[in-house]
Design a protein around this motif. Sequence first.
Motif, PDB file in Angstrom:
ATOM      1  N   VAL A   1      10.579   6.121   2.893  1.00  0.00           N
ATOM      2  CA  VAL A   1      11.632   6.793   2.150  1.00  0.00           C
ATOM      3  C   VAL A   1      11.518   8.286   2.416  1.00  0.00           C
ATOM      4  O   VAL A   1      10.487   8.897   2.135  1.00  0.00           O
ATOM      5  CB  VAL A   1      11.513   6.525   0.638  1.00  0.00           C
ATOM      6  N   VAL A   2      12.577   8.867   2.971  1.00  0.00           N
ATOM      7  CA  VAL A   2      12.580  10.299   3.250  1.00  0.00           C
ATOM      8  C   VAL A   2      13.168  11.005   2.030  1.00  0.00           C
ATOM      9  O   VAL A   2      14.365  10.916   1.773  1.00  0.00           O
ATOM     10  CB  VAL A   2      13.383  10.637   4.515  1.00  0.00           C
ATOM     11  N   THR A   3      12.319  11.677   1.268  1.00  0.00           N
ATOM     12  CA  THR A   3      12.766  12.338   0.047  1.00  0.00           C
ATOM     13  C   THR A   3      13.452  13.660   0.374  1.00  0.00           C
ATOM     14  O   THR A   3      13.548  14.068   1.537  1.00  0.00           O
ATOM     15  CB  THR A   3      11.577  12.605  -0.895  1.00  0.00           C
ATOM     16  N   ASP A   4      13.892  14.345  -0.665  1.00  0.00           N
ATOM     17  CA  ASP A   4      14.504  15.664  -0.502  1.00  0.00           C
ATOM     18  C   ASP A   4      13.483  16.792  -0.611  1.00  0.00           C
ATOM     19  O   ASP A   4      13.865  17.971  -0.635  1.00  0.00           O
ATOM     20  CB  ASP A   4      15.609  15.873  -1.549  1.00  0.00           C
ATOM     21  N   ARG A   5      12.199  16.450  -0.674  1.00  0.00           N
ATOM     22  CA  ARG A   5      11.183  17.489  -0.742  1.00  0.00           C
ATOM     23  C   ARG A   5      11.183  18.316   0.537  1.00  0.00           C
ATOM     24  O   ARG A   5      11.393  17.786   1.625  1.00  0.00           O
ATOM     25  CB  ARG A   5       9.787  16.874  -0.952  1.00  0.00           C
ATOM     26  N   ILE A   6      10.913  19.599   0.407  1.00  0.00           N
ATOM     27  CA  ILE A   6      10.774  20.467   1.577  1.00  0.00           C
ATOM     28  C   ILE A   6       9.371  21.044   1.597  1.00  0.00           C
ATOM     29  O   ILE A   6       8.836  21.475   0.570  1.00  0.00           O
ATOM     30  CB  ILE A   6      11.834  21.593   1.606  1.00  0.00           C
ATOM     31  N   SER A   7       8.761  20.993   2.772  1.00  0.00           N
ATOM     32  CA  SER A   7       7.403  21.475   2.950  1.00  0.00           C
ATOM     33  C   SER A   7       7.394  22.565   4.010  1.00  0.00           C
ATOM     34  O   SER A   7       8.021  22.428   5.056  1.00  0.00           O
ATOM     35  CB  SER A   7       6.490  20.316   3.375  1.00  0.00           C
ATOM     36  N   ALA A   8       6.695  23.641   3.731  1.00  0.00           N
ATOM     37  CA  ALA A   8       6.459  24.700   4.722  1.00  0.00           C
ATOM     38  C   ALA A   8       5.144  25.365   4.355  1.00  0.00           C
ATOM     39  O   ALA A   8       4.723  25.320   3.192  1.00  0.00           O
ATOM     40  CB  ALA A   8       7.593  25.720   4.721  1.00  0.00           C
ATOM     41  N   PHE A   9       4.504  25.960   5.323  1.00  0.00           N
ATOM     42  CA  PHE A   9       3.164  26.531   5.120  1.00  0.00           C
ATOM     43  C   PHE A   9       2.200  25.460   4.611  1.00  0.00           C
ATOM     44  O   PHE A   9       1.243  25.765   3.895  1.00  0.00           O
ATOM     45  CB  PHE A   9       3.193  27.699   4.129  1.00  0.00           C
TER      46      PHE A   9
ATOM     47  N   ALA B   1       0.874  -1.171   0.000  1.00  0.00           N
ATOM     48  CA  ALA B   1       0.000   0.000   0.000  1.00  0.00           C
ATOM     49  C   ALA B   1       0.907   1.217   0.000  1.00  0.00           C
ATOM     50  O   ALA B   1       1.792   1.336   0.853  1.00  0.00           O
ATOM     51  CB  ALA B   1      -0.906  -0.007   1.222  1.00  0.00           C
ATOM     52  N   VAL B   2       0.711   2.117  -0.955  1.00  0.00           N
ATOM     53  CA  VAL B   2       1.631   3.226  -1.158  1.00  0.00           C
ATOM     54  C   VAL B   2       0.953   4.540  -0.796  1.00  0.00           C
ATOM     55  O   VAL B   2      -0.196   4.797  -1.182  1.00  0.00           O
ATOM     56  CB  VAL B   2       2.118   3.289  -2.620  1.00  0.00           C
ATOM     57  N   TYR B   3       1.681   5.360  -0.024  1.00  0.00           N
ATOM     58  CA  TYR B   3       1.184   6.697   0.307  1.00  0.00           C
ATOM     59  C   TYR B   3       2.337   7.694   0.198  1.00  0.00           C
ATOM     60  O   TYR B   3       3.392   7.501   0.805  1.00  0.00           O
ATOM     61  CB  TYR B   3       0.615   6.749   1.730  1.00  0.00           C
ATOM     62  N   HIS B   4       2.132   8.719  -0.623  1.00  0.00           N
ATOM     63  CA  HIS B   4       3.133   9.767  -0.789  1.00  0.00           C
ATOM     64  C   HIS B   4       2.707  10.977   0.050  1.00  0.00           C
ATOM     65  O   HIS B   4       1.723  11.647  -0.270  1.00  0.00           O
ATOM     66  CB  HIS B   4       3.272  10.167  -2.262  1.00  0.00           C
ATOM     67  N   GLY B   5       3.446  11.238   1.135  1.00  0.00           N
ATOM     68  CA  GLY B   5       3.160  12.395   1.969  1.00  0.00           C
ATOM     69  C   GLY B   5       3.867  13.635   1.455  1.00  0.00           C
ATOM     70  O   GLY B   5       4.371  13.650   0.331  1.00  0.00           O
ATOM     71  N   LYS B   6       3.913  14.660   2.289  1.00  0.00           N
ATOM     72  CA  LYS B   6       4.573  15.899   1.875  1.00  0.00           C
ATOM     73  C   LYS B   6       6.074  15.690   1.686  1.00  0.00           C
ATOM     74  O   LYS B   6       6.678  16.271   0.787  1.00  0.00           O
ATOM     75  CB  LYS B   6       4.324  16.998   2.916  1.00  0.00           C
ATOM     76  N   VAL B   7       6.659  14.864   2.540  1.00  0.00           N
ATOM     77  CA  VAL B   7       8.102  14.636   2.494  1.00  0.00           C
ATOM     78  C   VAL B   7       8.443  13.157   2.353  1.00  0.00           C
ATOM     79  O   VAL B   7       9.389  12.796   1.667  1.00  0.00           O
ATOM     80  CB  VAL B   7       8.778  15.212   3.760  1.00  0.00           C
ATOM     81  N   ARG B   8       7.633  12.271   2.944  1.00  0.00           N
ATOM     82  CA  ARG B   8       7.945  10.845   2.977  1.00  0.00           C
ATOM     83  C   ARG B   8       7.069  10.042   2.030  1.00  0.00           C
ATOM     84  O   ARG B   8       5.864  10.295   1.935  1.00  0.00           O
ATOM     85  CB  ARG B   8       7.798  10.319   4.415  1.00  0.00           C
ATOM     86  N   ASP B   9       7.692   9.055   1.364  1.00  0.00           N
ATOM     87  CA  ASP B   9       6.963   8.080   0.564  1.00  0.00           C
ATOM     88  C   ASP B   9       6.907   6.787   1.365  1.00  0.00           C
ATOM     89  O   ASP B   9       7.947   6.261   1.781  1.00  0.00           O
ATOM     90  CB  ASP B   9       7.662   7.834  -0.778  1.00  0.00           C
ATOM     91  N   ASN B  10       5.701   6.297   1.611  1.00  0.00           N
ATOM     92  CA  ASN B  10       5.497   5.146   2.487  1.00  0.00           C
ATOM     93  C   ASN B  10       4.999   3.935   1.697  1.00  0.00           C
ATOM     94  O   ASN B  10       4.048   4.047   0.920  1.00  0.00           O
ATOM     95  CB  ASN B  10       4.464   5.488   3.560  1.00  0.00           C
ATOM     96  N   TYR B  11       5.643   2.794   1.935  1.00  0.00           N
ATOM     97  CA  TYR B  11       5.258   1.530   1.295  1.00  0.00           C
ATOM     98  C   TYR B  11       5.003   0.522   2.413  1.00  0.00           C
ATOM     99  O   TYR B  11       5.932   0.113   3.112  1.00  0.00           O
ATOM    100  CB  TYR B  11       6.385   1.032   0.391  1.00  0.00           C
ATOM    101  N   THR B  12       3.739   0.129   2.585  1.00  0.00           N
ATOM    102  CA  THR B  12       3.368  -0.739   3.695  1.00  0.00           C
ATOM    103  C   THR B  12       3.053  -2.138   3.186  1.00  0.00           C
ATOM    104  O   THR B  12       2.207  -2.325   2.304  1.00  0.00           O
ATOM    105  CB  THR B  12       2.156  -0.180   4.450  1.00  0.00           C
TER     106      THR B  12
ATOM    107  N   ARG C   1      11.283  29.453   5.359  1.00  0.00           N
ATOM    108  CA  ARG C   1      10.013  30.129   5.610  1.00  0.00           C
ATOM    109  C   ARG C   1      10.180  31.648   5.516  1.00  0.00           C
ATOM    110  O   ARG C   1       9.354  32.342   4.925  1.00  0.00           O
ATOM    111  CB  ARG C   1       9.481  29.765   7.005  1.00  0.00           C
ATOM    112  N   ARG C   2      11.238  32.148   6.134  1.00  0.00           N
ATOM    113  CA  ARG C   2      11.451  33.600   6.136  1.00  0.00           C
ATOM    114  C   ARG C   2      11.707  34.112   4.723  1.00  0.00           C
ATOM    115  O   ARG C   2      11.263  35.205   4.360  1.00  0.00           O
ATOM    116  CB  ARG C   2      12.622  33.962   7.063  1.00  0.00           C
TER     117      ARG C   2
END
Length: 330
Positions: free
Chosen positions: A48-56, A29-40, A265-266
Amino acid sequence: MIPDALDDLIRAQLARTLDETHLEIPGAAVYHGKVRDNYTVGDRRVIVVTDRISAFDVVLGTIPFKGQVLNRMAAHWFHETRDVAPNHVIEVPDPAVTLARACTPLPVEFVMRAYLTGVTSTSVWTHYAKGARRFCGHDLPDGMKKNEPLPRAILTPSTKAEKGGHDVSLSRDEILASGVIDAATFDECAAIAGRLFEFGRKRAAERGLILVDTKYELGRAPDGQITVIDEIHTPDSSRYWFAGDYEARLARGEEPRSLDKEFVRRWYAAQGYVGDGPPPPMTDEIRVEAAKRYIETFELVTGCAFEPDTSEPEARIVRNLAHLHLGMTA
């Protein structure tokens, strides 16, 4: 590493960041979050901790080596706090991957704050500056200024928005009234968050840093145990300031020197962007500077040298996960 060499290494990685993964794991089961891609798969979860950056609450782009920094720092803290609270880690088979117990996430983020600060719409300073003197059920005194310590550390829980949505900070009573979590579970999680924050603040102080605020994600393991998941005390989930010049900068009305994604953020806030609509692209200079700050944070907080892996990330992940016998193909 010599600063110029680190700068060159990061610039060379700008075009090779880990933006997303497409691992072929049968039955996952695959879920792509804001930063992490999860395979259950069953009771195991490949994170998997990607290089994506999330703010706001928005994905803004990628930062070189960010996933490796976050994954290694989370592994460090999970190990350090294993006697403070149970966590989901089974092993760390790759610089950007954690193999974890598959827990069911609770629909609340447990945010601990010790200072009157922040720039987002959910921050305690944003509310205080608008005249509010009660935040998430906590009364705040008059006469405080930005970045001062709060009278005591406070828990300010928030809802967990879906990707693209915005979290909402609420009081304990409001969370319970919403029905998303029961009182006993909430209070057990609050106690865990308090213990972890106290532990993290003490360890940060030993390193000449201030752990200003942080958020904890918790879930239920298959046996029902409340378990710490996701990440802990990383630059994405936490705000760190340098302790040495904090008082002097506060007295001058200057922002504390920070070691977290507050820098990004700033920068966005200075462009007039605080989360509404498509974000403007980050410049290469901002991406390089952010990468250096992530790496510096890792080294200062953990006391360990950061050793980047520059190989093609997805092929490396497949190789490093082969021993897990997941039936995975590249």
